[in-house]
Design a protein around this motif. Structure first.
Motif, mmCIF file in Angstrom:
data_model
loop_
_atom_site.group_PDB
_atom_site.id
_atom_site.type_symbol
_atom_site.label_atom_id
_atom_site.label_comp_id
_atom_site.label_asym_id
_atom_site.label_seq_id
_atom_site.Cartn_x
_atom_site.Cartn_y
_atom_site.Cartn_z
ATOM 1 N N ALA A 156 49.420 31.898 29.042
ATOM 2 C CA ALA A 156 49.204 33.268 28.566
ATOM 3 C C ALA A 156 48.276 34.022 29.509
ATOM 4 O O ALA A 156 48.475 35.225 29.766
ATOM 5 N N MET A 157 47.263 33.344 30.047
ATOM 6 C CA MET A 157 46.364 33.993 30.996
ATOM 7 C C MET A 157 47.100 34.327 32.284
ATOM 8 O O MET A 157 46.931 35.415 32.853
ATOM 9 N N ARG A 158 47.910 33.407 32.758
ATOM 10 C CA ARG A 158 48.678 33.672 33.978
ATOM 11 C C ARG A 158 49.605 34.863 33.776
ATOM 12 O O ARG A 158 49.701 35.751 34.644
ATOM 13 N N ASP A 159 50.308 34.896 32.647
ATOM 14 C CA ASP A 159 51.211 36.014 32.371
ATOM 15 C C ASP A 159 50.447 37.335 32.292
ATOM 16 O O ASP A 159 50.942 38.378 32.750
ATOM 17 N N ILE B 67 49.587 38.528 35.841
ATOM 18 C CA ILE B 67 50.767 39.090 36.506
ATOM 19 C C ILE B 67 51.131 40.451 35.904
ATOM 20 O O ILE B 67 51.479 41.397 36.629
ATOM 21 N N ALA B 68 51.041 40.555 34.571
ATOM 22 C CA ALA B 68 51.352 41.824 33.908
ATOM 23 C C ALA B 68 50.413 42.941 34.341
ATOM 24 O O ALA B 68 50.789 44.121 34.304
ATOM 25 N N HIS B 69 49.199 42.576 34.766
ATOM 26 C CA HIS B 69 48.225 43.577 35.208
ATOM 27 C C HIS B 69 48.208 43.730 36.728
ATOM 28 O O HIS B 69 47.269 44.291 37.285
ATOM 29 N N LEU C 137 38.366 31.089 32.810
ATOM 30 C CA LEU C 137 38.232 29.931 31.921
ATOM 31 C C LEU C 137 39.001 30.146 30.620
ATOM 32 O O LEU C 137 38.970 31.227 30.035
ATOM 33 N N GLY C 138 39.660 29.087 30.165
ATOM 34 C CA GLY C 138 40.452 29.164 28.946
ATOM 35 C C GLY C 138 39.599 29.214 27.690
ATOM 36 O O GLY C 138 38.413 28.914 27.699
ATOM 37 N N GLY C 139 40.257 29.568 26.601
ATOM 38 C CA GLY C 139 39.563 29.775 25.331
ATOM 39 C C GLY C 139 39.269 31.256 25.213
ATOM 40 O O GLY C 139 38.574 31.808 26.062
ATOM 41 N N PHE C 140 39.831 31.940 24.211
ATOM 42 C CA PHE C 140 39.760 33.409 24.162
ATOM 43 C C PHE C 140 40.273 33.965 25.501
ATOM 44 O O PHE C 140 39.725 34.895 26.070
ATOM 45 N N GLY C 141 41.339 33.349 26.022
ATOM 46 C CA GLY C 141 41.704 33.530 27.416
ATOM 47 C C GLY C 141 42.246 34.889 27.802
ATOM 48 O O GLY C 141 42.006 35.348 28.920
ATOM 49 N N VAL C 142 43.012 35.550 26.938
ATOM 50 C CA VAL C 142 43.658 36.789 27.347
ATOM 51 C C VAL C 142 42.648 37.875 27.714
ATOM 52 O O VAL C 142 42.789 38.520 28.763
ATOM 53 N N PRO C 143 41.604 38.141 26.914
ATOM 54 C CA PRO C 143 40.607 39.134 27.352
ATOM 55 C C PRO C 143 39.945 38.763 28.678
ATOM 56 O O PRO C 143 39.626 39.646 29.485
ATOM 57 N N ARG C 144 39.758 37.488 28.919
ATOM 58 C CA ARG C 144 39.168 37.045 30.177
ATOM 59 C C ARG C 144 40.132 37.319 31.331
ATOM 60 O O ARG C 144 39.711 37.744 32.416
ATOM 61 N N ALA D 275 39.596 39.586 34.633
ATOM 62 C CA ALA D 275 39.831 39.008 35.955
ATOM 63 C C ALA D 275 40.829 39.847 36.746
ATOM 64 O O ALA D 275 40.677 40.033 37.964
ATOM 65 N N ALA D 276 41.848 40.370 36.091
ATOM 66 C CA ALA D 276 42.840 41.207 36.773
ATOM 67 C C ALA D 276 42.197 42.484 37.299
ATOM 68 O O ALA D 276 42.520 42.935 38.415
ATOM 69 N N ARG D 277 41.282 43.061 36.530
ATOM 70 C CA ARG D 277 40.598 44.273 37.006
ATOM 71 C C ARG D 277 39.734 43.961 38.225
ATOM 72 O O ARG D 277 39.682 44.736 39.184
ATOM 73 N N LEU D 278 39.052 42.823 38.179
ATOM 74 C CA LEU D 278 38.213 42.442 39.310
ATOM 75 C C LEU D 278 39.066 42.161 40.546
ATOM 76 O O LEU D 278 38.690 42.533 41.667
#
Length: 237
Positions: free
Chosen positions: A116-119, A122-124, A83-90, A94-97
């Motif tokens: 930014a979340m999509r990037d 992918i970066a992770h 979910l968006g909002g404070f998205g990068v930590p989320r 999600a990438a770890r999961l």
């Protein structure tokens, strides 16, 4: 013939001095008497309201670490929704999961930080082919309305929502209201300090306080009612 005494010339300055003296006397009287009673009453009312609001905010912030989060336990699911909002930590969570094999699909939703979340995903290490991105929705309920059709198209039966701890209850209530046939759980972004529930240092204070108002608004406006959570079929970090 009667002799008249000369008449003194009229001097406006003397009148001005008298008026100024009267003004000064009135000022002195007001100073001695103090502010008018309505002003004092208004000041006391404002002080009491400030104290009440400040005390209520402090109480809500103190309780937030206990009443807003839900219990999150690792459970395999069909999809992960970030979910968006404070998205990068989320997205990082999600990438770890995803890397741990919790779910084969990643869905990103929310205007503003969806790219930014999509990037970040992918970066992770998440492949672009596993990611669905939705960038139009601007609220939690809109997130659900936008993403649920995709979940249904993929025949998802269980989904993990990735969001911050203070947002989890409203997020779960929104998605469950839109798709009651899908089992939703939550994975929570929480502060690193294990003692974070006891203090305010690692909390986004404005967002935490606003969440209480949003919960009430969703119940009144959208009929999305946040209910007590015995446990959450979601995932933790």
């Amino acid at each position: 013939m009667t002799r008249h005494e000369p008449v003194a010339a009229f001097e406006p300055a003397s009148l001005t001095l008298d008026i100024e003296g009267m003004h000064c006397a009135a000022c002195a009287t007001r100073i001695e008497q103090g502010p008018p009673r309505p002003v004092i009453a208004l000041a006391r009312l404002l002080a009491a309201a400030t104290a009440l609001i400040g005390g209520s905010a402090a109480a809500l912030l103190t309780l937030a670490g206990y009443v807003l989060p839900v219990e999150a336990t690792p459970v395999r699911a069909d999809a992960i929704v970030v979910l968006g909002g404070f998205g990068v930590p989320r997205a990082e969570l999600a990438a770890r999961l995803f890397s741990a094999g919790l779910a084969p699909r990643l869905l990103v939703t929310g205007a503003g930080d969806c790219e930014a979340m999509r990037d970040t995903l992918i970066a992770h290490g998440a492949p672009a082919t596993a990611i669905v991105t939705e960038c139009a929705s601007r609220s939690t309920l809109q997130n659900a309305l936008a993403i649920v059709p995709e979940l249904r198209a993929e025949k998802a039966r269980s989904v993990v929502l990735v969001t911050h701890w203070f947002h989890a209850r409203r997020a779960l209530a929104s998605f469950r209201a839109v798709a009651p046939e899908i089992r939703f759980g939550a994975a929570l972004v929480e502060p690193d300090d294990a003692r974070w529930r006891f203090g305010w240092e690692q909390r986004p204070l404005a967002a935490t306080l606003a969440e209480y108002a949003k919960i009430v608004w969703y119940a009144a406006r959208n009929r999305v009612v946040v209910r007590p959570e015995a446990s959450s079929a979601g995932a933790g970090p």
